[in-house]
Design a protein around this motif. Sequence first.
Motif, PDB file in Angstrom:
ATOM      1  N   ALA A 145      64.886  72.994 -19.477  1.00 55.14           N
ATOM      2  CA  ALA A 145      65.264  71.586 -19.649  1.00 55.14           C
ATOM      3  C   ALA A 145      64.595  70.715 -18.593  1.00 55.14           C
ATOM      4  N   ALA A 146      64.416  71.271 -17.367  1.00 57.07           N
ATOM      5  CA  ALA A 146      63.763  70.491 -16.303  1.00 57.07           C
ATOM      6  C   ALA A 146      62.314  70.196 -16.677  1.00 57.07           C
ATOM      7  N   ILE A 147      61.630  71.180 -17.275  1.00 59.04           N
ATOM      8  CA  ILE A 147      60.241  70.969 -17.707  1.00 59.04           C
ATOM      9  C   ILE A 147      60.185  69.891 -18.790  1.00 59.04           C
ATOM     10  N   ASP A 148      61.063  69.992 -19.774  1.00 60.26           N
ATOM     11  CA  ASP A 148      61.100  68.975 -20.838  1.00 60.26           C
ATOM     12  C   ASP A 148      61.277  67.577 -20.247  1.00 60.26           C
ATOM     13  N   VAL A 149      62.264  67.462 -19.364  1.00 61.53           N
ATOM     14  CA  VAL A 149      62.578  66.138 -18.816  1.00 61.53           C
ATOM     15  C   VAL A 149      61.440  65.641 -17.931  1.00 61.53           C
ATOM     16  N   THR A 150      60.783  66.553 -17.195  1.00 64.46           N
ATOM     17  CA  THR A 150      59.618  66.174 -16.381  1.00 64.46           C
ATOM     18  C   THR A 150      58.527  65.583 -17.268  1.00 64.46           C
ATOM     19  N   LEU A 151      58.233  66.265 -18.369  1.00 65.40           N
ATOM     20  CA  LEU A 151      57.159  65.785 -19.255  1.00 65.40           C
ATOM     21  C   LEU A 151      57.562  64.483 -19.956  1.00 65.40           C
ATOM     22  N   ILE A 152      58.803  64.416 -20.414  1.00 68.51           N
ATOM     23  CA  ILE A 152      59.281  63.184 -21.067  1.00 68.51           C
ATOM     24  C   ILE A 152      59.139  62.001 -20.104  1.00 68.51           C
ATOM     25  N   GLY A 153      59.591  62.192 -18.869  1.00 68.96           N
ATOM     26  CA  GLY A 153      59.502  61.120 -17.865  1.00 68.96           C
ATOM     27  C   GLY A 153      58.067  60.689 -17.650  1.00 68.96           C
ATOM     28  N   ARG A 154      57.188  61.680 -17.585  1.00 73.45           N
ATOM     29  CA  ARG A 154      55.788  61.367 -17.366  1.00 73.45           C
ATOM     30  C   ARG A 154      55.194  60.611 -18.563  1.00 73.45           C
ATOM     31  N   TYR A 155      55.593  60.956 -19.782  1.00 78.17           N
ATOM     32  CA  TYR A 155      55.052  60.244 -20.949  1.00 78.17           C
ATOM     33  C   TYR A 155      55.447  58.774 -20.918  1.00 78.17           C
TER      34      TYR A 155
END
Lengths: 218, 218
Positions: free
Chosen positions: A179-189
């Motif tokens: 979930a941390a990876i998902d949220v990291t990428l979402i934030g970056r997008y």
Amino acid sequence: MRDAYHEELNALTARLLEMCRFVRSAMSRGTTALLGADLALAESVIADDAEIDRRYAEVDSSIQLLLATQQPVAVDLRTVITALRISADLERMGDHAERIAKIARMRHPEPAVPAEVRDTIAEMGAIAEDLISKTASVIESRDVDLARRLVKEDDEMDRLHRRLFRVLLSADWPHGVEAAIDVTLIGRYYERYADHAVRIAQDVIYLATGDRDADGAG
Amino acid sequence: MRDAYHEELNALTARLLEMCRFVRSAMSRGTTALLGADLALAESVIADDAEIDRRYAEVDSSIQLLLATQQPVAVDLRTVITALRISADLERMGDHAERIAKIARMRHPEPAVPAEVRDTIAEMGAIAEDLISKTASVIESRDVDLARRLVKEDDEMDRLHRRLFRVLLSADWPHGVEAAIDVTLIGRYYERYADHAVRIAQDVIYLATGDRDADGAG
């Protein structure tokens, strides 16, 4: 010839504004699909990205035609080159909406966004929509003050992006690495999407004032 | 006029090749700084990015001058527009090297890359260097076969990127969320860097053959 040129330039601006509408719709649906774990909506964003790419290619062709037939110089030339850059930034903004939709699709039927960061992502989505509306107004009006306000609004996106990481890194983050990876990428997008809006605003400021921000490149 | 035009076009290619050298140096040092937790080297990459941005702005100006004075048409015009796009992609590749250096600096004196993914990141760094060397050759030679091999090599970067996530998501990842976020972003920077190299290769293929790949936009 000058009339033909200005007609073509107006048509070019209309095409850019249409790209803005597509990007706005993609990002709005992308955020909704992400927060609501809505597979059909996510699929629609992913399918529609081809439409944005097609419009980008059309703008590209129309600019090459305009350069070849009208051979603009000075400020007219800079205007056309700026349109070329703006269309590339809009195309990338559409890509970021698509990436967000892809994460929603990948995690479906689970939501990709845990409750702890839901409000922050929703706020980022709201700013993303506001930024593309302002981007369209800046492209249409070439209003330098509005462009500067847009650049300023990106600070708010950066603030939310930092808040996201604070939550991820808090000692009581219960969702583990995936979930941390998902949220990291979402934030970056969302953050990169906003950067492209800023680049467009800075290009318009440069066109109007000749003043190139030191750090316009993202 | 045709001679002056071709002279300016050669000068433009030389500028792009120089940008490639800067990007290659930045990415090479960025990877070394990241894997070796080398603060001085990371700082040098971060400081030198302004040099790449400056060269990008110069290419931009020289292209506007070339368009205004030579007013190229047909394939000449497409060549110049392609150079404009290539310079933008190279500038972004430099940005990704800078972002990698910034993660190295942020974690110093700790290494940002845990032992479990060190080899994968090192391989991604090696491919990144090879890609920019090939990019320079493609820009210089406009060799379509070489451009196609470059596009193919990106598959290898994608494979490494997937391997990175498998390690991050394995049940025995011992480093927690912070390291996972760092590695997620690092992996994404290498992957995006490679995407820009692919875009350049696809632009050169399009210029030579008129054949635009369906999914050239990243």
